[in-house]
Scaffold this motif. Structure first.
Motif, PDB file in Angstrom:
ATOM      1  N   ASN A   1      -4.410   8.784   6.791  1.00 57.59           N
ATOM      2  CA  ASN A   1      -5.621   9.128   7.466  1.00 57.59           C
ATOM      3  C   ASN A   1      -4.805   9.209   8.664  1.00 57.59           C
ATOM      4  OD1 ASN A   1      -7.773  10.117   8.860  1.00 57.59           O
ATOM      5  ND2 ASN A   1      -9.556   9.434   6.884  1.00 57.59           N
TER       6      ASN A   1
ATOM      7  N   GLU B   1     -16.953   5.425   4.765  1.00 50.64           N
ATOM      8  CA  GLU B   1     -15.729   5.233   4.200  1.00 50.64           C
ATOM      9  C   GLU B   1     -14.395   5.113   5.415  1.00 50.64           C
ATOM     10  OE1 GLU B   1     -17.169   6.147   0.063  1.00 50.64           O
ATOM     11  OE2 GLU B   1     -16.953   7.096   2.241  1.00 50.64           O
TER      12      GLU B   1
ATOM     13  N   HIS C   1     -11.836  -0.990  10.570  1.00 48.61           N
ATOM     14  CA  HIS C   1     -11.132  -2.345   9.996  1.00 48.61           C
ATOM     15  C   HIS C   1      -9.520  -2.048  10.963  1.00 48.61           C
ATOM     16  CE1 HIS C   1      -8.893  -4.770   7.539  1.00 48.61           C
ATOM     17  NE2 HIS C   1      -7.769  -3.683   6.962  1.00 48.61           N
ATOM     18  N   CYS C   2      -9.673  -1.048  11.310  1.00 51.03           N
ATOM     19  CA  CYS C   2      -7.875  -0.653  11.931  1.00 51.03           C
ATOM     20  C   CYS C   2      -8.295  -1.047  13.237  1.00 51.03           C
ATOM     21  CB  CYS C   2      -7.637   0.992  12.199  1.00 51.03           C
ATOM     22  SG  CYS C   2      -7.139   0.897  11.295  1.00 51.03           S
TER      23      CYS C   2
ATOM     24  N   HIS D   1       1.073  -1.257   0.015  1.00 53.21           N
ATOM     25  CA  HIS D   1      -0.233   0.755   0.222  1.00 53.21           C
ATOM     26  C   HIS D   1       1.166   1.354  -0.214  1.00 53.21           C
ATOM     27  CE1 HIS D   1      -3.344  -2.906   1.784  1.00 53.21           C
ATOM     28  NE2 HIS D   1      -2.399  -3.552   1.482  1.00 53.21           N
TER      29      HIS D   1
ATOM     30  N   GLU E   1      -0.604   4.777  -0.665  1.00 54.36           N
ATOM     31  CA  GLU E   1      -1.277   5.431   0.040  1.00 54.36           C
ATOM     32  C   GLU E   1      -1.601   6.714   0.675  1.00 54.36           C
ATOM     33  OE1 GLU E   1      -3.533   2.104   1.903  1.00 54.36           O
ATOM     34  OE2 GLU E   1      -3.817   1.141  -0.279  1.00 54.36           O
TER      35      GLU E   1
ATOM     36  N   LEU F   1      -5.483  -3.756   5.121  1.00 58.32           N
ATOM     37  CA  LEU F   1      -5.619  -4.412   4.424  1.00 58.32           C
ATOM     38  C   LEU F   1      -5.958  -2.594   3.559  1.00 58.32           C
ATOM     39  CD1 LEU F   1      -9.504  -6.209   3.470  1.00 58.32           C
ATOM     40  CD2 LEU F   1      -7.183  -6.619   3.421  1.00 58.32           C
ATOM     41  N   ASN F   2      -5.449  -2.170   4.269  1.00 61.64           N
ATOM     42  CA  ASN F   2      -4.156  -0.244   4.327  1.00 61.64           C
ATOM     43  C   ASN F   2      -3.342  -0.435   5.556  1.00 61.64           C
ATOM     44  OD1 ASN F   2      -5.808  -0.085   6.735  1.00 61.64           O
ATOM     45  ND2 ASN F   2      -7.823   0.214   5.582  1.00 61.64           N
ATOM     46  N   LEU F   3      -3.112   0.658   4.919  1.00 62.27           N
ATOM     47  CA  LEU F   3      -1.393   1.566   5.539  1.00 62.27           C
ATOM     48  C   LEU F   3      -1.458   1.741   7.150  1.00 62.27           C
ATOM     49  CD1 LEU F   3       0.534   3.769   3.526  1.00 62.27           C
ATOM     50  CD2 LEU F   3       1.177   1.400   4.440  1.00 62.27           C
ATOM     51  N   GLU F   4      -3.034   1.943   7.468  1.00 58.80           N
ATOM     52  CA  GLU F   4      -3.771   2.319   8.699  1.00 58.80           C
ATOM     53  C   GLU F   4      -4.040   1.228   9.569  1.00 58.80           C
ATOM     54  OE1 GLU F   4      -4.921   6.444   6.518  1.00 58.80           O
ATOM     55  OE2 GLU F   4      -5.308   3.599   6.166  1.00 58.80           O
TER      56      GLU F   4
ATOM     57  N   LEU G   1     -13.144   2.623   7.615  1.00 60.34           N
ATOM     58  CA  LEU G   1     -11.654   2.637   7.954  1.00 60.34           C
ATOM     59  C   LEU G   1     -11.484   2.543   9.715  1.00 60.34           C
ATOM     60  CD1 LEU G   1      -8.792   2.874   7.442  1.00 60.34           C
ATOM     61  CD2 LEU G   1      -9.629   5.454   7.214  1.00 60.34           C
TER      62      LEU G   1
END
Length: 409
Positions: free
Chosen positions: A276, A357, A364-365, A270, A273, A383-386, A361
């Protein structure tokens, strides 16, 4: 402005609060009142025959038999001094009378005397009365040695710096749950397993997060620097274990390096990306907030259950609260799902406008902060950087705490 360092003096702790904000924290989010001194039944400082009258937590009990087939209760108690071994003889049916109480009650006022056998001290109990008063958990349970007011100010400095709607989500959560959040442990064992542990752990994650996302110019390079520090410390642990001083080696960072590199590689998927930051800090606030429901201890408030389920009632109003343990209801859900439930509740209860969103997010974190399904993560992988970052900072802070001496925790 406050300045100091964290994580082997590697991470600068920089935050700012205006005088108005500082006064707001003191008035709206005060620290708990701590006892003037730690009182406990330290048997090492008492001689055989010394009378005992004190309040204790019940840890464990069992009925035993002497060689002459006489029944007695073998009891393990605790207070601020640590564990206390005790026994109660069955002279006039005391064992049978006490068993129902021991099953239901976790805090007792005891009277007895100190006994000693083969150099081992214990308490022979004559009277054991259930405590019916409100419990101040700080008089019976271990708590952080750090300044709770300072930790509180640091936490709110980070929250006040968030953009809306994230700041509003965070502050409304604290409005509702601060009384419990400020004293809750973060674990039963392993790390931050004392009153104030959740606050200290949450602030620790935010320090790591700010270092990676703000204080360093590249989050991947920042994570690599942290891993390099872990490697250095693990080498030191191995070297210390080779010394012939008879002490048991402490391997805090064993098996950590490969896992951290694995997570760093996952981050690489990722790499284009944007992070956030607001969502990440808010997720950190909620990542372990479910432990308000998952753990139980003497004096714990039930307000988290009342907030989540305002129309529900407890079928059994009497709860056995003693030392830090898994809450019999909370453990059936766990702190990770509770974190998402509380995030959703705060947003809905306060009618906070936030994008779909952003909700997903943050959720998910929270769900993936344990990193791996076998470690309790509710999703297969971040599934993301965070998602990767919240796991990495949680992993680092929970292990780093075990490098601190007891008087530093």
């Amino acid at each position: 402005m406050n300045k100091s360092n964290y994580f082997y003096d590697m991470i600068p702790i920089n935050y700012e609060l205006t005088e108005e904000q500082r006064e707001q924290v003191k008035s709206s989010f005060p620290p708990p009142a701590l006892p003037d001194e730690i009182a406990g039944l330290d048997l090492n400082n008492l001689t055989k025959g010394t009378p005992v009258a004190t309040r204790v937590l019940l840890n464990d009990f069992e009925v035993k038999k002497t060689k002459t087939n006489k029944s007695f209760l073998k009891i393990t108690l605790s207070d601020q001094s640590g564990n206390i071994s005790a026994k109660m003889w069955d002279n006039n049916g005391e064992v049978e009378a006490m068993l129902p109480l021991l099953e239901k009650v976790g805090v007792f006022d005891i009277r007895g005397q100190v006994d000693e056998f083969n150099g081992f001290k214990s308490v022979t109990i004559y009277d054991m009365t259930p405590c019916k008063e409100d419990i101040d958990p700080f008089t019976l349970l271990a708590y952080t040695k750090q300044d709770i007011q300072q930790l509180s100010e640091e936490l709110f400095a980070y929250l006040y710096a968030l953009d809306n709607p994230y700041q509003e989500i965070a502050l409304r959560a604290m409005d509702q749950l601060w009384e419990s959040f400020r004293i809750s442990p973060a674990a039963k064992g392993f790390h931050h397993n004392y009153l104030g542990g959740l606050l200290k752990h949450t602030v620790g994650l935010m320090r790591f997060c700010r270092y990676i996302t703000i204080q360093e110019d590249n989050p991947f390079r920042a994570v690599m620097k942290l891993i390099h520090k872990v490697e250095t410390q693990y080498k030191q642990e191995i070297w210390e274990s080779l010394k012939e001083d008879g002490q048991r080696p402490l391997f805090v960072w064993k098996d950590a390096i490969d896992h951290l590199y694995h997570m760093l590689q996952g981050m690489g998927e990722h790499k284009y990306e944007e992070i956030n930051y607001n969502a990440l800090i808010t997720s950190i606030l909620f990542h372990d907030i479910g432990k308000l429901a998952e753990y139980d201890y003497a004096g714990k408030s039930m307000n988290v259950f009342d907030y989540l389920y305002p129309t529900a009632t407890f079928e059994d109003a009497q709860r056995k609260q003693a030392g830090i343990a898994m809450d019999p209801l909370g453990v059936t859900i766990g702190h990770i799902p509770y974190g998402v439930l509380l995030l959703t509740k705060v947003i809905e209860h306060n009618k906070i406008q936030v994008s779909m969103e952003a909700i997903h997010l943050m959720s998910h974190c929270i769900l993936c902060h344990h990193g791996l399904p076998e470690w309790g993560s509710a999703v297969r992988k971040p599934l993301n950087l965070e998602g990767y970052l919240i796991h990495i900072v949680d992993y680092l802070d929970s292990r780093y705490e075990n490098t601190e001496a007891d008087h530093q925790k």
